[in-house]
Write an enzyme that holds these catalytic residues in place. Structure first.
Site: not given
Ligand code: PDD
Length: 291
Positions: A33, A149, A181, A205
């Site tokens: 996703y 993801k 993270e 991620l």
């Molecule tokens: N999540 N690490 C993880 C495990 C994440 O699920 C996310 C983002 C990030 C940050 O990535 P980005 O800056 O590209 O949003 C890091 C999204 C927002 C979610 O699952 O809702």
């Protein structure tokens, strides 16, 4: 007004969007996703998000169901269909499709299931920005492909609930004594005015917001060090931040009930938050999608 979503080539009301129970997303969590923030109707870094989606699809060997341009069309159509929301959070979700329950890949000809929808973008309330948030730590019990993801988020779900049960905003994870993270965010530290970031590897991620923060740091003379961050260095940090497309940049002011630095959002956070908001209002909101 009923929300419009996109499911397998058709735009329809959310209430009518259903998938068969044998969908491999439902059965195995077999899919990937993306979450893309939309500011004033402009999807932010759509190309980068679509590229990360492509990398996730490739990594799990799902044939790209749409070309880049088709994704763009779907994204723009959904944004328009939900135009009463100026700021949106665009959600793209692809599973390996519907097939009899068998862990092995389904036979050729089974099409991936594609869902896309737009939700309100709920960025943190000003009070959270001003006061910062608390976090707890936990062992990173996830697999070692966290750069994908993937929709199978059971470990993240359990670890996030630990945060909720503890009354805090996020769980910061460590693997082999090193920072990875948050359950849905990337984590930065600050020590002696230097911004410290863990490297992009299979244990986190590669966040789009992480990139933005590093770019803003580079263009504003903030010193950055990218490298593995031990638990000890994280606990001794002057500042900790969490970043994501929906949370933007938030200061973490306590970790496992111990204050981070002086227990208040730090000066580098204040600078980065201001840079990020300025960037959002002058660049993200003005951006014209090409194509
Ligand atoms: N999540 N690490 C993880 C495990 C994440 O699920 C996310 C983002 C990030 C940050 O990535 P980005 O800056 O590209 O949003 C890091 C999204 C927002 C979610 O699952 O809702």
């Amino acid at each position: 007004m009923s929300q419009t979503v996109y499911l397998n080539g058709t735009f329809l009301p959310l209430s009518q969007a259903t998938v068969p129970v044998l969908d491999r997303g439902f059965i195995f969590g077999d899919g990937v996703y993306e979450v893309i923030p939309v500011y004033s109707g402009q999807p932010f870094r759509l190309d980068e998000h679509l590229q990360r989606l492509q990398q996730s699809l490739q990594a799990v060997r799902i044939q790209a169901p749409l070309m880049r341009e088709q994704w763009r069309e779907v994204a723009l159509a959904l944004i328009k269909a939900n135009a009463e929301l100026t700021d949106q959070s665009l959600y793209l979700h692809i599973t390996r499709g519907v097939a009899p329950r068998d862990q092995a890949f389904p036979p050729a000809g089974v099409s991936p299931t594609i869902l896309a929808m737009s939700l309100p973008l709920e960025t943190p309330a000003q009070a959270l920005v001003d006061q910062g948030v608390a976090a707890i730590s936990a062992l990173d019990i996830r697999w070692d492909r966290c750069h994908i993801k993937a929709i199978s988020l059971l470990a993240n779900v359990l670890l996030k609930q630990e945060a909720v049960d503890a009354g805090v905003a996020e769980t910061i994870m460590f693997r082999d004594g090193m920072l990875t993270e948050g359950t849905s965010s990337n984590i930065f530290a600050v020590k002696n005015g230097v911004l410290l970031a863990p490297p992009k590897d299979r244990h986190m991620l590669p966040g789009i917001t992480y990139d933005v923060v590093l770019e803003l740091a580079a263009s504003n003379g903030i010193k950055v060090e990218i490298g593995p961050l031990s638990e000890g260095r994280v606990r001794a940090a002057d500042e900790l931040w969490m970043t994501s497309s929906t949370k933007e940049v938030l200061a973490i002011i306590s970790l496992d009930s111990q204050p981070v630095g002086n227990g208040r959002p730090g000066p580098l956070f204040a600078q980065m938050y201001a840079l990020y908001q300025d960037f959002k209002n002058t660049v993200m909101r003005q951006q014209v999608p090409h194509g």
